[in-house]
Design a protein around this motif. Structure first.
Motif, PDB file in Angstrom:
ATOM      1  N   TYR A   1      37.666 -40.777  27.166  1.00 55.80           N
ATOM      2  CA  TYR A   1      38.121 -40.000  26.018  1.00 55.80           C
ATOM      3  C   TYR A   1      36.927 -39.288  25.400  1.00 55.80           C
ATOM      4  O   TYR A   1      35.771 -39.599  25.693  1.00 55.80           O
ATOM      5  N   GLU A   2      37.216 -38.307  24.551  1.00 56.20           N
ATOM      6  CA  GLU A   2      36.153 -37.517  23.940  1.00 56.20           C
ATOM      7  C   GLU A   2      35.423 -38.323  22.866  1.00 56.20           C
ATOM      8  O   GLU A   2      36.025 -39.089  22.121  1.00 56.20           O
ATOM      9  N   TYR A   3      34.149 -38.131  22.815  1.00 53.27           N
ATOM     10  CA  TYR A   3      33.293 -38.792  21.828  1.00 53.27           C
ATOM     11  C   TYR A   3      33.501 -38.160  20.452  1.00 53.27           C
ATOM     12  O   TYR A   3      33.547 -36.938  20.313  1.00 53.27           O
ATOM     13  N   ILE A   4      33.663 -38.983  19.436  1.00 53.72           N
ATOM     14  CA  ILE A   4      33.776 -38.492  18.056  1.00 53.72           C
ATOM     15  C   ILE A   4      32.409 -38.620  17.392  1.00 53.72           C
ATOM     16  O   ILE A   4      31.861 -39.717  17.277  1.00 53.72           O
ATOM     17  N   GLU A   5      31.874 -37.495  16.977  1.00 51.25           N
ATOM     18  CA  GLU A   5      30.551 -37.470  16.355  1.00 51.25           C
ATOM     19  C   GLU A   5      30.603 -38.138  14.987  1.00 51.25           C
ATOM     20  O   GLU A   5      31.553 -37.979  14.226  1.00 51.25           O
ATOM     21  N   GLY A   6      29.554 -38.901  14.670  1.00 54.78           N
ATOM     22  CA  GLY A   6      29.482 -39.523  13.358  1.00 54.78           C
ATOM     23  C   GLY A   6      28.811 -40.877  13.407  1.00 54.78           C
ATOM     24  O   GLY A   6      28.243 -41.276  14.423  1.00 54.78           O
ATOM     25  N   ALA A   7      28.889 -41.601  12.302  1.00 58.40           N
ATOM     26  CA  ALA A   7      28.258 -42.915  12.185  1.00 58.40           C
ATOM     27  C   ALA A   7      29.325 -43.954  11.874  1.00 58.40           C
ATOM     28  O   ALA A   7      30.363 -43.649  11.277  1.00 58.40           O
ATOM     29  N   THR A   8      29.066 -45.190  12.279  1.00 58.18           N
ATOM     30  CA  THR A   8      30.021 -46.265  12.035  1.00 58.18           C
ATOM     31  C   THR A   8      29.601 -47.149  10.866  1.00 58.18           C
ATOM     32  O   THR A   8      30.194 -48.197  10.642  1.00 58.18           O
ATOM     33  N   THR A   9      28.600 -46.713  10.124  1.00 58.74           N
ATOM     34  CA  THR A   9      28.152 -47.481   8.954  1.00 58.74           C
ATOM     35  C   THR A   9      29.125 -47.293   7.802  1.00 58.74           C
ATOM     36  O   THR A   9      29.441 -46.172   7.418  1.00 58.74           O
ATOM     37  N   TYR A  10      29.606 -48.421   7.278  1.00 64.58           N
ATOM     38  CA  TYR A  10      30.545 -48.387   6.154  1.00 64.58           C
ATOM     39  C   TYR A  10      29.789 -48.567   4.847  1.00 64.58           C
ATOM     40  O   TYR A  10      28.998 -49.498   4.697  1.00 64.58           O
ATOM     41  N   TYR A  11      30.056 -47.662   3.897  1.00 63.92           N
ATOM     42  CA  TYR A  11      29.437 -47.744   2.579  1.00 63.92           C
ATOM     43  C   TYR A  11      30.505 -48.104   1.546  1.00 63.92           C
ATOM     44  O   TYR A  11      31.434 -47.324   1.312  1.00 63.92           O
ATOM     45  N   PRO A  12      30.414 -49.285   0.931  1.00 62.63           N
ATOM     46  CA  PRO A  12      31.406 -49.687  -0.077  1.00 62.63           C
ATOM     47  C   PRO A  12      31.365 -48.761  -1.287  1.00 62.63           C
ATOM     48  O   PRO A  12      30.404 -48.042  -1.514  1.00 62.63           O
ATOM     49  N   GLY A  13      32.436 -48.827  -2.067  1.00 61.08           N
ATOM     50  CA  GLY A  13      32.452 -48.083  -3.309  1.00 61.08           C
ATOM     51  C   GLY A  13      33.696 -47.250  -3.545  1.00 61.08           C
ATOM     52  O   GLY A  13      33.972 -46.849  -4.679  1.00 61.08           O
ATOM     53  N   ASN A  14      34.453 -46.975  -2.465  1.00 64.47           N
ATOM     54  CA  ASN A  14      35.659 -46.161  -2.634  1.00 64.47           C
ATOM     55  C   ASN A  14      36.718 -46.600  -1.639  1.00 64.47           C
ATOM     56  O   ASN A  14      37.240 -45.798  -0.872  1.00 64.47           O
ATOM     57  N   LYS A  15      37.032 -47.880  -1.649  1.00 61.35           N
ATOM     58  CA  LYS A  15      37.973 -48.390  -0.648  1.00 61.35           C
ATOM     59  C   LYS A  15      39.351 -47.762  -0.799  1.00 61.35           C
ATOM     60  O   LYS A  15      40.003 -47.437   0.203  1.00 61.35           O
ATOM     61  N   GLY A  16      39.803 -47.569  -2.033  1.00 59.02           N
ATOM     62  CA  GLY A  16      41.112 -46.967  -2.232  1.00 59.02           C
ATOM     63  C   GLY A  16      41.195 -45.575  -1.625  1.00 59.02           C
ATOM     64  O   GLY A  16      42.179 -45.229  -0.963  1.00 59.02           O
ATOM     65  N   GLY A  17      40.159 -44.776  -1.837  1.00 56.59           N
ATOM     66  CA  GLY A  17      40.132 -43.437  -1.267  1.00 56.59           C
ATOM     67  C   GLY A  17      40.092 -43.461   0.246  1.00 56.59           C
ATOM     68  O   GLY A  17      40.746 -42.650   0.917  1.00 56.59           O
ATOM     69  N   LEU A  18      39.339 -44.397   0.803  1.00 56.84           N
ATOM     70  CA  LEU A  18      39.249 -44.529   2.249  1.00 56.84           C
ATOM     71  C   LEU A  18      40.605 -44.913   2.838  1.00 56.84           C
ATOM     72  O   LEU A  18      41.046 -44.338   3.843  1.00 56.84           O
ATOM     73  N   LEU A  19      41.268 -45.891   2.225  1.00 57.14           N
ATOM     74  CA  LEU A  19      42.569 -46.319   2.728  1.00 57.14           C
ATOM     75  C   LEU A  19      43.593 -45.193   2.639  1.00 57.14           C
ATOM     76  O   LEU A  19      44.422 -45.022   3.548  1.00 57.14           O
ATOM     77  N   LEU A  20      43.537 -44.429   1.575  1.00 61.48           N
ATOM     78  CA  LEU A  20      44.478 -43.322   1.425  1.00 61.48           C
ATOM     79  C   LEU A  20      44.242 -42.266   2.499  1.00 61.48           C
ATOM     80  O   LEU A  20      45.192 -41.709   3.064  1.00 61.48           O
ATOM     81  N   GLU A  21      42.982 -42.017   2.810  1.00 53.49           N
ATOM     82  CA  GLU A  21      42.675 -41.062   3.873  1.00 53.49           C
ATOM     83  C   GLU A  21      43.131 -41.599   5.230  1.00 53.49           C
ATOM     84  O   GLU A  21      43.626 -40.842   6.075  1.00 53.49           O
ATOM     85  N   LEU A  22      42.974 -42.898   5.437  1.00 55.54           N
ATOM     86  CA  LEU A  22      43.453 -43.529   6.666  1.00 55.54           C
ATOM     87  C   LEU A  22      44.964 -43.374   6.796  1.00 55.54           C
ATOM     88  O   LEU A  22      45.484 -43.084   7.877  1.00 55.54           O
TER      89      LEU A  22
END
Length: 281
Positions: free
Chosen positions: A86-107
């Motif tokens: 499959y195609e590689y997705i550019e980016g980092a896998t480091t998670y930075y806490p502080g906006n879990k609600g926003g992250l879940l909503l985007e998910l």
């Protein structure tokens, strides 16, 4: 695993164009071996070598959601189910806490709300409810002295709730946690990788994501997500909180293997969620 032979197969099958092939080994899972491939000016591709059943399941998930940008674009599956590409997705896998609600909503917006309804597999002799019960049994057997007997009984009771027998059911990611999220340079969610696909209910993936890091494990954070217009499924808070308690129970044992420094925070969260679900029984 002879990567030279596999590369020759890919060239012969036309999966890779002619040219110089560079392959770098990446960190894999328990049973998988993962390589990053680049051939000439070709986009970077990921080759994942795994057990046949896992390859087949992951390929099916990627094919189903191939139009979703957040899911790696499927390119090829070995006919013998030894590996997929499959195609590689550019980016980092480091998670930075502080906006879990926003992250879940985007998910939810980019993935979970897009899940497709499917029939429960005709050949499976267990229900979704029984599947969850078995997962709690595995947690119990590996938990040592982390929980009390009352904790174990509570988790088993929640998993055994008869409402979990019926659908509708959907094709889920199954390992939808921050450890499998890819973030762009602005720390925005740009990819969700490495599925362990399941047929089940979407609240499972949402609760799994919520409990996959020990920060912001408060009811208001996840309740706001299911009350947002982006969430197209049930808004039953009792069912949601039970799903979170089950996910948290399972996550606590998982963290002892992979993130033991998170254990105290998870155990503190468990006390809160145990009170929440017992008061609503």
């Amino acid at each position: 695993m002879n990567m030279t032979l596999i590369a020759a197969e890919l060239f012969a099958a036309g999966v890779l164009p002619s040219g110089e092939l560079a392959m770098d080994k990446l960190e894999g899972g328990t049973n998988s071996h993962v390589y990053l491939m680049k051939c000439g000016k070709y986009d970077r591709l990921v080759l994942k070598y795994n057990e046949a059943g896992a390859v087949d399941a992951e390929a099916a998930f990627l094919k189903r959601y191939v139009k979703l940008p957040i899911v790696p674009s499927f390119r090829y599956a070995d006919p013998a189910n030894r590996f997929l590409i499959y195609e590689y997705i550019e980016g980092a896998t480091t998670y930075y806490p502080g906006n879990k609600g926003g992250l879940l909503l985007e998910l939810v917006r980019q993935l979970i709300a897009k899940y497709e309804e499917v029939e429960w597999p005709a050949g499976r002799n267990v229900t979704w409810q029984q599947d969850l019960i078995e997962r709690t049994k595995l947690t119990r057997s590996a938990s040592g002295d982390l929980f009390t007997e009352e904790d174990h009984e509570l988790a088993a009771e929640l998993a055994g709730n008869s409402s979990r027998v019926t659908g509708p059911f959907y094709h889920l990611h199954g390992d939808c946690g921050v450890h499998n999220f890819v973030f762009d340079e602005d720390r925005q969610l740009s990819g969700v990788i490495d599925p362990l696909p399941l047929i089940g209910q979407p609240m499972y993936d949402l609760a799994f994501a919520f409990c996959s890091s020990p920060d912001e494990l408060t009811p208001d954070v996840i309740a706001e997500v299911v009350y947002d217009e982006a969430w197209p499924f049930s808004r039953d808070l009792k069912a949601l909180y039970e799903e979170v308690a089950i996910a948290l129970y399972n996550r606590i044992v998982t963290c002892t293997y992979h993130h033991p420094h998170d254990l105290r925070a998870y155990l503190n969260a468990w006390k809160q969620w145990r009170m929440i679900v017992t008061s609503n029984r």
